[in-house]
Design a protein around this motif. Structure first.
Motif, PDB file in Angstrom:
ATOM      1  N   UNK A   1       0.809  -1.215   0.000  1.00 44.20           N
ATOM      2  CA  UNK A   1       0.000   0.000   0.000  1.00 44.20           C
ATOM      3  C   UNK A   1       0.845   1.268   0.000  1.00 44.20           C
ATOM      4  N   UNK A   2       2.132   1.173   0.347  1.00 42.59           N
ATOM      5  CA  UNK A   2       2.968   2.374   0.447  1.00 42.59           C
ATOM      6  C   UNK A   2       3.047   3.129  -0.871  1.00 42.59           C
ATOM      7  N   UNK A   3       3.132   2.425  -1.992  1.00 39.40           N
ATOM      8  CA  UNK A   3       3.249   3.113  -3.279  1.00 39.40           C
ATOM      9  C   UNK A   3       1.896   3.632  -3.770  1.00 39.40           C
ATOM     10  N   UNK A   4       0.833   3.404  -3.010  1.00 34.85           N
ATOM     11  CA  UNK A   4      -0.486   3.904  -3.394  1.00 34.85           C
ATOM     12  C   UNK A   4      -0.984   4.990  -2.449  1.00 34.85           C
ATOM     13  N   UNK A   5      -0.178   5.384  -1.500  1.00 32.99           N
ATOM     14  CA  UNK A   5      -0.609   6.430  -0.581  1.00 32.99           C
ATOM     15  C   UNK A   5      -0.935   7.700  -1.361  1.00 32.99           C
ATOM     16  N   UNK A   6      -1.928   8.422  -0.876  1.00 27.12           N
ATOM     17  CA  UNK A   6      -2.364   9.658  -1.512  1.00 27.12           C
ATOM     18  C   UNK A   6      -2.220  10.791  -0.508  1.00 27.12           C
ATOM     19  N   UNK A   7      -1.638  11.890  -0.938  1.00 22.34           N
ATOM     20  CA  UNK A   7      -1.547  13.100  -0.114  1.00 22.34           C
ATOM     21  C   UNK A   7      -2.340  14.182  -0.839  1.00 22.34           C
ATOM     22  N   UNK A   8      -3.304  14.769  -0.137  1.00 20.82           N
ATOM     23  CA  UNK A   8      -4.151  15.802  -0.719  1.00 20.82           C
ATOM     24  C   UNK A   8      -3.875  17.120  -0.015  1.00 20.82           C
ATOM     25  N   UNK A   9      -3.629  18.159  -0.786  1.00 21.74           N
ATOM     26  CA  UNK A   9      -3.384  19.490  -0.234  1.00 21.74           C
ATOM     27  C   UNK A   9      -4.423  20.452  -0.804  1.00 21.74           C
ATOM     28  N   UNK A  10      -4.908  21.331   0.067  1.00 17.42           N
ATOM     29  CA  UNK A  10      -5.918  22.292  -0.373  1.00 17.42           C
ATOM     30  C   UNK A  10      -5.294  23.367  -1.248  1.00 17.42           C
ATOM     31  N   UNK A  11      -6.075  23.821  -2.207  1.00 17.96           N
ATOM     32  CA  UNK A  11      -5.714  24.938  -3.072  1.00 17.96           C
ATOM     33  C   UNK A  11      -6.710  26.066  -2.778  1.00 17.96           C
ATOM     34  N   UNK A  12      -6.880  26.988  -3.702  1.00 21.35           N
ATOM     35  CA  UNK A  12      -7.844  28.071  -3.519  1.00 21.35           C
ATOM     36  C   UNK A  12      -9.272  27.542  -3.590  1.00 21.35           C
ATOM     37  N   UNK A  13     -10.182  28.263  -2.923  1.00 18.90           N
ATOM     38  CA  UNK A  13     -11.605  27.965  -2.931  1.00 18.90           C
ATOM     39  C   UNK A  13     -11.824  26.516  -2.483  1.00 18.90           C
ATOM     40  N   UNK A  14     -12.565  25.706  -3.241  1.00 16.30           N
ATOM     41  CA  UNK A  14     -12.821  24.322  -2.841  1.00 16.30           C
ATOM     42  C   UNK A  14     -11.916  23.327  -3.561  1.00 16.30           C
ATOM     43  N   UNK A  15     -10.938  23.805  -4.286  1.00 18.15           N
ATOM     44  CA  UNK A  15     -10.052  22.920  -5.041  1.00 18.15           C
ATOM     45  C   UNK A  15      -8.964  22.338  -4.149  1.00 18.15           C
ATOM     46  N   UNK A  16      -8.456  21.191  -4.573  1.00 21.00           N
ATOM     47  CA  UNK A  16      -7.320  20.553  -3.904  1.00 21.00           C
ATOM     48  C   UNK A  16      -6.551  19.765  -4.954  1.00 21.00           C
ATOM     49  N   UNK A  17      -5.360  19.341  -4.598  1.00 23.76           N
ATOM     50  CA  UNK A  17      -4.566  18.511  -5.503  1.00 23.76           C
ATOM     51  C   UNK A  17      -4.160  17.253  -4.741  1.00 23.76           C
ATOM     52  N   UNK A  18      -4.387  16.116  -5.370  1.00 19.73           N
ATOM     53  CA  UNK A  18      -4.014  14.826  -4.791  1.00 19.73           C
ATOM     54  C   UNK A  18      -2.767  14.320  -5.497  1.00 19.73           C
ATOM     55  N   UNK A  19      -1.767  13.931  -4.718  1.00 22.05           N
ATOM     56  CA  UNK A  19      -0.566  13.307  -5.267  1.00 22.05           C
ATOM     57  C   UNK A  19      -0.635  11.829  -4.893  1.00 22.05           C
ATOM     58  N   UNK A  20      -0.643  10.990  -5.910  1.00 22.92           N
ATOM     59  CA  UNK A  20      -0.872   9.558  -5.732  1.00 22.92           C
ATOM     60  C   UNK A  20       0.441   8.817  -5.894  1.00 22.92           C
TER      61      UNK A  20
END
Length: 153
Positions: A8-27
């Motif tokens: 599962x380590x190579x599938x971890x997802x980190x999500x960071x908030x951007x402006x307004x309701x947007x975010x970016x997920x790094x998979x």
């Protein structure tokens, strides 16, 4: 590290908030996906919303499982398409609606079309693949969600 943690380590997802309701997920540290709310829900409409990504994950899993089943059994088909839609348990006006905290997907419909000259046995194998893809298995069965919240000053 146990086999389960290593897998599962190579599938971890980190999500960071951007402006307004947007975010970016790094998979898996390799791929990025922007997530946003549609304009009618006070977002910028710049990317899929979270429910759309859940449906996309299920569709991708079904499509990949179909290819895997065909390869395991040494046959092929021309094409597969997966059309997904959902129903929710209550209407919502978006993230600013207090009732949104009770919102959940109550039903997902997957309409799978497979094109190709297939025997009845091959059709049965593919049907079983649709019914047993790992994301579908996860959504069909209860999920143990563990959440930890940390505040930094």
């Amino acid at each position: 590290m146990s086999d389960q943690n290593a897998a599962s380590a190579n599938r971890d997802v980190v999500v960071r908030s951007l402006d307004n309701f947007a975010s970016v997920a790094t998979i898996g540290g390799e791929h990025s996906v922007v997530i946003d709310e549609p304009r009618e829900f006070a977002g910028d409409g710049a990317a899929p919303n979270p429910f759309g990504l859940i449906l996309s994950a299920l569709g991708g899993c079904i499509a990949g499982t179909l290819r895997g089943v065909a390869r395991q059994h040494d046959f092929d088909y021309a094409d597969a398409s997966v059309r997904l839609s959902l129903r929710v348990n209550r209407p919502t006006k978006g993230p600013l609606d207090p009732g949104e905290r009770e919102l959940r997907i109550s039903r997902v419909m997957a309409d799978v079309t497979i094109t190709g000259s297939l025997t009845e046995e091959q059709q049965g194998l593919l049907r079983h693949g649709v019914e047993t893809c790992p994301v579908g298995n996860t959504l069909r069965r209860s999920l143990n969600l563990v959440e930890t919240v940390t505040f930094k000053g």
